[in-house]
Design a protein around this motif. Structure first.
Motif: not given
Length: 278
Positions: A190-212
């Motif tokens: 899990t230490a290796v997985i967390d390093h390469y996936t940035d804690h896959f089990e956590s919530i992800k915030q997606v910020t999108i800047i768009t004109q559509d």
């Protein structure tokens, strides 16, 4: 064409990751009295108690979760999960027939095997796949809770509870050393997985800047059943635009990336969220 090439590469990397995972389990972990975690760990326990083929036990344990994933999470996710699981089972069957012994201390062998396992699983997870039923289960539970309450939940408590039951079972039906070595596998992997996936089990915030914003919001509602926070913003070059903020799980990221890629001119970032307060 570019999308097809990207999908083909992701399938190749999932296959490679599954081969690495099966190699680690069959040739390093099991010969050194340790087991994998999640549903693979359940299958190993059943195999040790019954004498049945490990690959056969993995098949019967994982298939119900893959079917549930197809019904709840969709065809695309399930296809990659099925490919990874099939390669993992074939790999176990193949590597179990190879006479190989890592002549070193159990501790070193298990740490090394856990690192290889974690690297293989990282390749699978980063490319939208999955070979462990516990992750499918956690994803389904989180999705159902989110759809029902409108809130976002982390998969961590579900995964920890599932694996705690696996290790407690190892402690009861096998022995203490196997349970402790298996716990070391979990920590290293899990230490290796967390390093390469940035804690896959956590919530992800997606910020999108768009004109559509309308097109992206409609697609997110339709394909992810999620909503967005909308803010007016201004770029130094493009001028007036909108900033969208959406919270999703790690396994929903491939769908979100597809949505963003179909709306040209959008800029997005992804970050990990430890907790959301309300």
């Amino acid at each position: 064409m570019k999308k097809k090439k990207s999908e083909g590469l992701s399938i190749i990397l999932i296959i490679l990751g599954a081969v690495m995972a099966s190699f680690s389990v069959a040739l390093i972990l099991l010969p050194n009295d340790a087991i994998d975690y999640g549903t693979a760990g359940v299958a190993i326990i059943i195999s040790k108690l019954t004498g049945l083929s490990l690959s056969l036990c993995v098949f019967f344990v994982v298939v119900p979760f893959i079917i549930a994933g197809f019904l709840v999470l969709g065809r695309k996710f399930t296809l990659k999960a099925a490919i990874g699981s099939i390669v993992y089972m074939v790999g176990l069957e193949f590597f179990e027939e190879i006479p190989f012994e890592l002549n070193t201390e159990h501790f070193l062998a298990v740490a090394f095997g856990g690192a290889i396992l974690g690297a293989g699983l990282s390749l699978i997870l980063r490319n939208g796949g999955c070979i462990d039923g516990s992750e499918i289960l956690a994803n389904i539970v989180v999705k159902k809770l989110s759809d029902k309450t409108g809130r976002n939940y982390s998969m961590t408590p579900i995964l920890l509870a599932f694996n705690a039951m696996v290790y407690f079972t190892v402690f009861l039906v096998i022995d203490v050393n196997a349970a402790l070595l298996s716990l070391l596998v979990y920590v290293v992997a899990t230490a290796v997985i967390d390093h390469y996936t940035d804690h896959f089990e956590s919530i992800k915030q997606v910020t999108i800047i768009t004109q559509d914003p309308d097109g992206i919001i409609d697609a997110i509602k339709k394909e992810l059943n999620k909503t967005c926070t909308i803010m007016d913003s201004r770029g130094a070059i493009q001028g007036e635009n909108n900033t969208l903020i959406c919270y999703i799980s790690y396994f929903e990221l491939p769908i979100m990336k597809d949505i963003i890629s179909t709306h040209t001119g959008s800029f997005s970032t992804i970050s990990t969220i430890d907790e959301i307060l309300r």
